[in-house]
Design an enzyme around this catalytic site. Structure first.
Site, mmCIF file in Angstrom:
data_model
loop_
_atom_site.group_PDB
_atom_site.id
_atom_site.type_symbol
_atom_site.label_atom_id
_atom_site.label_comp_id
_atom_site.label_asym_id
_atom_site.label_seq_id
_atom_site.Cartn_x
_atom_site.Cartn_y
_atom_site.Cartn_z
ATOM 1 N N CYS B 85 -19.884 -78.958 -11.793
ATOM 2 C CA CYS B 85 -20.079 -79.614 -11.159
ATOM 3 C C CYS B 85 -18.440 -79.109 -11.046
ATOM 4 C CB CYS B 85 -19.994 -81.137 -11.622
ATOM 5 S SG CYS B 85 -20.426 -82.312 -9.785
ATOM 6 N N HIS B 194 -26.428 -80.073 -11.235
ATOM 7 C CA HIS B 194 -26.276 -80.295 -13.129
ATOM 8 C C HIS B 194 -27.672 -80.454 -14.429
ATOM 9 C CE1 HIS B 194 -22.379 -82.649 -12.274
ATOM 10 N NE2 HIS B 194 -22.687 -83.084 -11.363
ATOM 11 N N GLU B 196 -27.467 -80.471 -16.629
ATOM 12 C CA GLU B 196 -27.968 -81.453 -18.815
ATOM 13 C C GLU B 196 -27.991 -82.680 -18.244
ATOM 14 O OE1 GLU B 196 -24.936 -80.859 -16.684
ATOM 15 O OE2 GLU B 196 -24.059 -82.670 -16.393
#
Lengths: 81, 222
Positions: B85, B194, B196
């Site tokens: 990002c 994302h 994560e």
């Protein structure tokens, strides 16, 4: 004292959704003059005295490395009287 | 193995990224933007957020942080770097990756679970996936529209450097539905969604994002 102006614009081939949004808002307010709108950024840099060619060259360099992203933008440096 | 996670002022996702690194089986090492020290890490993650308030352009000021000078040098020598990002935006501003991320085509900040297809599973960060594997991970950004000139786009496509594409409707106007790309060497990867945030079904839409953090272990073992 002088003001050095750096105008930064998106390159013509880069989509400008903000400019498009402005262009579509204008006719809603009765302003029918615009074929299209592109939105950019303007930097006003204040310096002491009249700018020397060396100072202008420095500003050009700063415009290239920081103020604009050459991948998507172009810039113009000029001195405002 | 030690994976550095950089925190810039305004970074949001450093904790999730560090947790994902640890769950993936490596040791997360906190790196601070103002330190000219990579603390002997083997790889670096630039997490998401709004570094330096996204002032000027997303990633434009972070690029000149002291730690980035070392990251750029190390990436040039082959150290794996993953930008997620805002991290992807920093990598583009640093010219470690080509192109730029611009305002979403509909001007809205997006936050949703997004299906992507892994289109290159040979980079340092994608070997845990099958080529063509589809995963669903969060996408949340205001400036996620990948843009570049026609020549750069043709090069990315011809060299197989698009590592992930959005599936379905183009969420942000990215050229060729590009969600992530890699450099020529395959060690630097930028990804807009994302992974994560998707390492545990308890808190994410899936655990499919974990693959990015286990891939890096494979890359190191090789």
């Amino acid at each position: 004292m002088a003001i050095i102006v750096v105008d930064v614009m998106l390159k013509p081939e880069i989509l400008d959704p903000q400019g498009n949004a402005v262009a579509s808002a204008l006719p809603r307010l009765g302003f029918t003059f615009a074929n299209s709108v592109r939105q950019g950024k303007r930097f006003e840099i204040e310096i002491d005295g009249e700018p020397t060619p060396a100072q202008l060259a420095e500003v050009e360099k700063a415009a290239e490395v920081l103020l604009s992203n050459p991948v998507i933008e172009t810039y113009v440096v000029r001195v405002e009287k | 193995m030690r994976i550095g996670v950089i925190t810039f002022p305004g970074t949001l996702d450093d904790r999730d990224a560090a947790r994902a690194v640890n769950v993936g089986g490596a040791e997360a090492v906190a790196l601070w933007h103002a330190d000219a020290d990579l603390k002997k890490v083997d790889a670096v993650i630039l997490p998401g957020g709004f570094s330096y308030g996204d002032y000027l352009r997303c990633g434009a000021i972070s690029r000149f942080a002291p730690v980035m000078k070392l990251v750029i040098e190390a990436a040039g020598k082959g150290m794996p770097v993953l930008g997620i990002c805002n991290g992807f935006q920093v990598l583009c501003e640093s010219h470690l990756l080509p192109g730029a991320l611009t305002r979403n085509s509909d001007l809205h900040f997006l936050c949703r679970d997004q299906e992507i297809e892994i289109t290159n599973n040979t980079t340092a960060w994608t070997t845990s996936f099958a080529e063509g594997e589809r995963i669903t991970i969060p996408l949340k950004n205001g400036e996620g529209s990948f843009q570049c000139d026609d020549q750069t786009l043709a090069r990315l496509e011809n060299e197989g450097r698009v590592i992930a594409r959005y599936v379905g409707v183009n969420p942000n106007g990215s050229r060729n539905l590009i969600a992530g790309i890699t450099n020529e060497r395959g060690n630097v990867v930028g990804l807009m969604p994302h992974p994560e945030h998707a390492i545990d079904p308890l808190t994410g839409p899936s655990a499919q994002g974990l693959g990015f953090f286990t891939s890096i272990l494979n890359a190191m073992v090789k």
